[in-house]
Write a protein that holds these residues in place. Sequence first.
Motif, PDB file in Angstrom:
ATOM      1  N   ILE A 204       0.841  -1.205   0.000  1.00 44.39           N
ATOM      2  CA  ILE A 204       0.000   0.000   0.000  1.00 44.39           C
ATOM      3  C   ILE A 204       0.876   1.255   0.000  1.00 44.39           C
ATOM      4  O   ILE A 204       0.530   2.269  -0.622  1.00 44.39           O
ATOM      5  N   PHE A 205       2.022   1.200   0.661  1.00 44.35           N
ATOM      6  CA  PHE A 205       2.969   2.314   0.601  1.00 44.35           C
ATOM      7  C   PHE A 205       3.409   2.553  -0.844  1.00 44.35           C
ATOM      8  O   PHE A 205       3.548   3.698  -1.279  1.00 44.35           O
ATOM      9  N   VAL A 206       3.650   1.474  -1.583  1.00 44.72           N
ATOM     10  CA  VAL A 206       4.023   1.597  -2.997  1.00 44.72           C
ATOM     11  C   VAL A 206       2.912   2.304  -3.768  1.00 44.72           C
ATOM     12  O   VAL A 206       3.171   3.199  -4.586  1.00 44.72           O
ATOM     13  N   VAL A 207       1.685   1.908  -3.506  1.00 44.99           N
ATOM     14  CA  VAL A 207       0.528   2.523  -4.165  1.00 44.99           C
ATOM     15  C   VAL A 207       0.470   4.017  -3.860  1.00 44.99           C
ATOM     16  O   VAL A 207       0.249   4.845  -4.757  1.00 44.99           O
ATOM     17  N   LEU A 208       0.682   4.373  -2.606  1.00 45.74           N
ATOM     18  CA  LEU A 208       0.629   5.785  -2.210  1.00 45.74           C
ATOM     19  C   LEU A 208       1.745   6.593  -2.867  1.00 45.74           C
ATOM     20  O   LEU A 208       1.552   7.762  -3.229  1.00 45.74           O
ATOM     21  N   PHE A 209       2.905   5.983  -3.016  1.00 46.90           N
ATOM     22  CA  PHE A 209       4.007   6.676  -3.692  1.00 46.90           C
ATOM     23  C   PHE A 209       3.694   6.928  -5.163  1.00 46.90           C
ATOM     24  O   PHE A 209       4.063   7.959  -5.721  1.00 46.90           O
ATOM     25  N   ALA A 210       3.019   5.968  -5.799  1.00 49.75           N
ATOM     26  CA  ALA A 210       2.817   6.037  -7.250  1.00 49.75           C
ATOM     27  C   ALA A 210       1.556   6.783  -7.664  1.00 49.75           C
ATOM     28  O   ALA A 210       1.445   7.214  -8.815  1.00 49.75           O
ATOM     29  N   ALA A 211       0.617   6.961  -6.751  1.00 52.85           N
ATOM     30  CA  ALA A 211      -0.717   7.433  -7.129  1.00 52.85           C
ATOM     31  C   ALA A 211      -0.725   8.807  -7.797  1.00 52.85           C
ATOM     32  O   ALA A 211      -1.501   9.053  -8.726  1.00 52.85           O
ATOM     33  N   ASP A 212       0.120   9.726  -7.341  1.00 53.90           N
ATOM     34  CA  ASP A 212       0.064  11.097  -7.875  1.00 53.90           C
ATOM     35  C   ASP A 212       1.240  11.440  -8.778  1.00 53.90           C
ATOM     36  O   ASP A 212       1.445  12.609  -9.112  1.00 53.90           O
ATOM     37  N   ILE A 244      12.794   4.109  -7.551  1.00 55.20           N
ATOM     38  CA  ILE A 244      13.903   4.630  -6.742  1.00 55.20           C
ATOM     39  C   ILE A 244      13.393   5.065  -5.370  1.00 55.20           C
ATOM     40  O   ILE A 244      14.019   4.786  -4.340  1.00 55.20           O
ATOM     41  N   GLY A 245      12.244   5.724  -5.353  1.00 51.39           N
ATOM     42  CA  GLY A 245      11.662   6.154  -4.085  1.00 51.39           C
ATOM     43  C   GLY A 245      11.285   4.986  -3.195  1.00 51.39           C
ATOM     44  O   GLY A 245      11.529   5.005  -1.981  1.00 51.39           O
ATOM     45  N   VAL A 246      10.701   3.958  -3.790  1.00 48.32           N
ATOM     46  CA  VAL A 246      10.317   2.763  -3.028  1.00 48.32           C
ATOM     47  C   VAL A 246      11.562   2.059  -2.496  1.00 48.32           C
ATOM     48  O   VAL A 246      11.595   1.618  -1.337  1.00 48.32           O
ATOM     49  N   LEU A 247      12.591   1.957  -3.338  1.00 49.23           N
ATOM     50  CA  LEU A 247      13.843   1.327  -2.902  1.00 49.23           C
ATOM     51  C   LEU A 247      14.448   2.093  -1.729  1.00 49.23           C
ATOM     52  O   LEU A 247      14.896   1.484  -0.749  1.00 49.23           O
ATOM     53  N   PHE A 308       6.846  -3.587  -9.001  1.00 41.34           N
ATOM     54  CA  PHE A 308       6.685  -3.104 -10.377  1.00 41.34           C
ATOM     55  C   PHE A 308       5.228  -3.195 -10.810  1.00 41.34           C
ATOM     56  O   PHE A 308       4.685  -2.265 -11.425  1.00 41.34           O
ATOM     57  N   LEU A 309       4.587  -4.313 -10.474  1.00 38.78           N
ATOM     58  CA  LEU A 309       3.177  -4.504 -10.834  1.00 38.78           C
ATOM     59  C   LEU A 309       2.311  -3.385 -10.265  1.00 38.78           C
ATOM     60  O   LEU A 309       1.480  -2.802 -10.979  1.00 38.78           O
TER      61      LEU A 309
END
Length: 415
Positions: A204-212, A244-247, A308-309
């Motif tokens: 869910i953190f990944v989702v929040l990073f990518a959403a905007d 990169i942000g997620v990593l 990635f997905l």
Amino acid sequence: MKKQYFLFQLKRFFTNPKNIGLFALTFILSLYFGLVSVPNRQLIEKVDPYAINGEYRRYTLFLNKATTKIKEMQESKNTHEVPNEGYVNAIKTYPDILNFDKHRINGIKANNWKEYVIYSSKWYKYVDHLIFVDENQQFLYPVQYYQNDNYREDGHFAYQRTAHFYDALAKSKQPLTKNIVEEKTTLQILQNSISGWTTLILIIFVVLFAADIVTNDRKYYSVLKDIPLSKNTILWIKTGVVEIGVLFNYLLAFIVVTLCTAPRYGFGSFKLRTTFYTGRLYFIQPFKYPTLGNYFIQFGTFAILIVFLFIRLTILLSIIFKNEYVAELLASVFAISGKVLYFSLGMGFVYPILQSLPMTYFTIGESLSGNLSYLMDSPGWGFNSGIVPLMLSIVIIEIFMLIISRSKRIKLIRR
């Protein structure tokens, strides 16, 4: 131009207040986990010299008493006297248990943890056989397993897993310590903790990073509207920035947890062996003994694919619905759907189709430890079973991304 656009997106990502907040939250949660959760974790099967010594003394006293009473009864030649069932049971079972306990105590005193794990494995297998197979009422699983209607199977599985884990440690070439035996080293903590809801929260953190990452371009419409890059290139650059942000976020969590746990419990070794449940306790080999290195290679592969997905899925949804909040909601629901629908609620019959669904494997650790096979009560559900559904899901998402990239009607940057 690609480099300038990448650096622009990277700067925006790391200066985004929402992302800074997520980094801060990750730091706080990791700190809490390392300083509070790990030290207070309650172990059911732990190294407890007081309990082992207590059992050894009690069983020795009772066995001596039983031997004396049975001998007196035999000498009395009273054919009508029936031997006490407890005495008979003690004479039959206690000698083996006392032998195991003696070696376990010696192992603890001498700091010889290999001796401890070898004889503890024998103890668990023997006592488990008495409880589960012989249905000996004189022995019970720990009370912690008696929390639901499945306590007998849960206790049986836990005892077998513990016994085979000790067998795995005995085969490890690394020196053993108490913390290794209790799975307290940093690598073992991560192995056992990054599973279930913990993994889903990280997703869910990944989702929040990518959403905007796409919708935020509205703020810079006048600057970005005529940028000489294709939509496909823009989307791949944005994907790379989020990765990169997620990593960075995961490295932050790893460093914090390591600094909190390694000085106290040790970091561990990738050469240590762990267990993988093959799906049936009556199999010739119910557990396999992969190294932690092999486990984390598989874990890393799953993690890369799943991250990635969800980055691509969230970006896709934000483009389709033109709203980051809808994208966050839908992607998050997809992430937790497997856990909510058929893990938490339980199932009487496991539909084979579930093995082909990607959400079944989002918890990662449950799959790679074999615990998913236990939950589903069927073999399979491991790395080899999960890799194909995850890859197919990525391919499907990429097809939609390709369609969007080539469509002239869909614009990435809107006012």
